[in-house]
Design a protein around this motif. Structure first.
Motif, PDB file in Angstrom:
ATOM      1  N   GLY A 177       0.802  -1.111  -0.057  1.00 19.10           N
ATOM      2  CA  GLY A 177       0.058   0.087   0.173  1.00 19.10           C
ATOM      3  C   GLY A 177       0.872   1.219  -0.085  1.00 19.10           C
ATOM      4  O   GLY A 177       0.561   2.087  -0.702  1.00 19.10           O
ATOM      5  N   ALA A 178       1.889   1.379   0.686  1.00 20.19           N
ATOM      6  CA  ALA A 178       2.661   2.271   0.720  1.00 20.19           C
ATOM      7  C   ALA A 178       3.557   2.650  -0.546  1.00 20.19           C
ATOM      8  O   ALA A 178       3.348   4.037  -0.907  1.00 20.19           O
ATOM      9  N   ALA A 179       4.046   1.577  -1.096  1.00 18.57           N
ATOM     10  CA  ALA A 179       4.332   1.925  -2.657  1.00 18.57           C
ATOM     11  C   ALA A 179       3.351   2.471  -3.477  1.00 18.57           C
ATOM     12  O   ALA A 179       3.683   3.390  -4.436  1.00 18.57           O
ATOM     13  N   ARG A 180       2.350   1.998  -3.271  1.00 22.42           N
ATOM     14  CA  ARG A 180       1.135   2.316  -4.357  1.00 22.42           C
ATOM     15  C   ARG A 180       1.098   3.928  -3.974  1.00 22.42           C
ATOM     16  O   ARG A 180       0.706   4.764  -5.060  1.00 22.42           O
ATOM     17  N   ALA A 181       0.673   4.157  -2.759  1.00 16.37           N
ATOM     18  CA  ALA A 181       0.458   5.635  -2.404  1.00 16.37           C
ATOM     19  C   ALA A 181       1.711   6.772  -2.919  1.00 16.37           C
ATOM     20  O   ALA A 181       1.374   7.578  -3.344  1.00 16.37           O
ATOM     21  N   PHE A 182       2.862   5.989  -2.604  1.00 13.84           N
ATOM     22  CA  PHE A 182       4.021   7.081  -2.924  1.00 13.84           C
ATOM     23  C   PHE A 182       4.002   7.251  -4.392  1.00 13.84           C
ATOM     24  O   PHE A 182       4.271   8.367  -4.978  1.00 13.84           O
ATOM     25  N   ARG A 183       3.986   6.241  -5.164  1.00  9.72           N
ATOM     26  CA  ARG A 183       3.949   6.074  -6.576  1.00  9.72           C
ATOM     27  C   ARG A 183       2.781   7.187  -7.148  1.00  9.72           C
ATOM     28  O   ARG A 183       3.047   7.884  -8.011  1.00  9.72           O
TER      29      ARG A 183
END
Length: 502
Positions: free
Chosen positions: A363-369
């Motif tokens: 989820g963090a990767a998706r949000a940062f992306r």
């Protein structure tokens, strides 16, 4: 029709050094002469007629009157004012310029023309007209203020400081003057003076978010993060237009990211990453819709749940939860904000921060992306690179961190993360360079020191690895990193002993 005179009030004691009782004994002619001399000494000569009136409050009301009045010029001036109200600045400037040509002894024509040129971006002509207004009336604080602001915009800070200081001295109740002077001092790194001016601007205009933003930036530069965060919260509360609010949200969220994870957090994140990679189930997302992160439906939250909710209240609640280390609740609130303000990159960035510390790397990767897609800020790229590194995707992490470096992100944490990526692909020589840069930026970056020692060991530089480990262990800081360093030191010594035996 007669021209409207320009008047300003001065504190008699400050200007003449005499108290009110002494001034009342002065005859009008003597008082006027003393005031004219004091004004000329302080601000320079004026070319019109000056009259002085002692007010019951103890202030001197000084009125400037042009050497002559021209009715045609006055008519053009009024026509210019009407054009400006219609947003027809081109016509307004023409009228004011024509008025000044008819009566070059009237400063207000030059002042308004200067403001007009400033508004349309012709700063050279703006400065020329404003200087002419000041040449006619040296204490024309409005012209001084606009000219100082113009020089601030052009980054001619010495001139900006001089004119703005004069403007606020003459008109100390002008909040904009204090705001802009505070900005000048801040750029000049005269931080204490900048704080003083911003605080005065707040006293005069407590509902203006701009001086709060100025204070937040100064305190952030001074490393006073708690004070900075307080003032950023005031900006978020006060700004209705949203532009400053978004900037405050981004800067406030960046404060902790700029420091990077603590050594303990870094170890915890690495353990989380290892667990996530070996888990048979996907890491859960925010849980707001009762779904996993991976499928993506209604991610990061069910929009229906937040209908009618104030986005700024959600953001503030998320920030409060984040500060209290309740990352589950923080992710909940930030997800709602991201759903309602999907075009705000700061919302996705802060959601990513909460999910990262919550342990949801996917989820963090998706949000940062998502934040990067909306606004390719180096800080967003850095955090995305961190997550990809923790996920073991070293190629993506390296590419992302490399882009952040291209955009100027070369702080200690960024260099450390980049060095780890290089080491992971076996490029120990370049990894050593990056990790040494990380340590030069922050000598207390224990994680970088540990990774440097590992890279030196892999590069078969045993003596240097041992030296770096001894330096790490001698730092008077308690950290789990030092426990790992002690184990690595024993490994280096064993390798050296083995080499000697051959």
């Amino acid at each position: 029709m007669a021209s409207k005179d320009f008047s300003v009030e001065f504190v008699a004691k400050d200007l003449l050094g005499l108290d009110v009782d002494a001034l009342r004994l002065q005859d009008p002619v003597s008082l006027q002469e003393q005031t004219a001399r004091a004004l000329e000494k302080r601000y320079g000569p004026s070319k019109g007629k000056i009259t002085v009136e002692l007010q019951p409050s103890g202030k001197l009301r000084v009125t400037y009157r042009a050497a002559r009045v021209d009715d045609r010029a006055e008519q053009l001036h009024r026509r210019g004012i009407a054009a400006a109200k219609r947003k027809d600045l081109k016509q307004a400037i023409q009228d004011w310029t024509a008025a000044a040509q008819l009566n070059p002894s009237e400063p207000k024509y030059f002042f308004h023309a200067g403001v007009g040129y400033f508004e349309v971006g012709d700063y050279e002509k703006a400065a020329a007209n404003l200087l002419q207004a000041i040449d006619l009336c040296a204490f024309h604080h409005k012209a001084l203020l606009v000219l100082g602001t113009l020089y601030l915009k052009l980054r001619k800070l010495d001139k900006a400081e001089r004119f703005l200081e004069a403007a606020v001295e003459i008109a100390p109740d002008n909040a904009l003057g204090h705001l802009n002077l505070g900005a000048v001092y801040s750029v000049e790194r005269k931080y204490e003076q900048g704080i003083r001016e911003f605080e005065q601007a707040i006293r005069l205009a407590p509902d203006d978010p701009r001086p709060y933003l100025g204070l937040a930036k100064v305190h952030s530069l001074l490393g006073q993060t708690e004070r900075a965060e307080y003032y950023y919260r005031q900006v978020i509360k006060l700004d209705k237009a949203g532009v400053l609010r978004q900037q405050a949200q981004h800067n406030m969220a960046s404060i902790r990211a700029e420091r990077g994870p603590t050594q303990e957090e870094m170890l915890a994140l690495r353990r989380t990453a290892a667990a996530a990679r070996t888990s048979e189930r996907p890491v859960r997302g925010t849980g707001l819709a009762g779904e996993e992160t991976l499928p993506g439906r209604n991610w990061p939250a069910d929009p229906a749940r937040f209908q009618g909710t104030d986005p700024d209240s959600l953001f503030a609640s998320g920030y409060h939860a984040y500060l209290n280390l309740d990352y589950v609740a923080a992710a909940d609130f930030y997800a709602g904000y991201a759903v309602l303000r999907a075009s705000d990159p700061a919302g996705w960035y802060t959601l990513g921060e909460a999910l990262l510390r919550k342990g949801d790397l996917i989820g963090a990767a998706r949000a940062f992306r998502k934040a990067v897609e909306l606004d390719e800020q180096p800080t967003y790229l850095k955090q995305l690179g961190l997550v990809k590194l923790l996920q073991g995707d070293f190629a993506t992490a390296k590419a992302t961190l490399s882009r952040a470096r291209e955009l100027g992100k070369r702080d200690s944490v960024s260099n450390y993360l980049y060095g780890r990526c290089l080491a992971a692909e076996g490029n120990f020589a370049d990894a050593i360079i990056a990790l040494e840069q990380a340590i030069r930026s922050n000598r207390n970056n224990l994680a970088a020191r540990l990774e440097l020692s590992k890279a030196l060991l892999e590069n078969d530089e045993l003596d240097l690895a041992l030296q770096r480990l001894d330096e790490l262990l001698s730092i008077p800081v308690d950290s789990p990193v030092k426990d790992e360093a002690a184990i690595l030191r024993e490994e280096v010594l064993a390798r050296k002993e083995k080499q000697r035996s051959f």
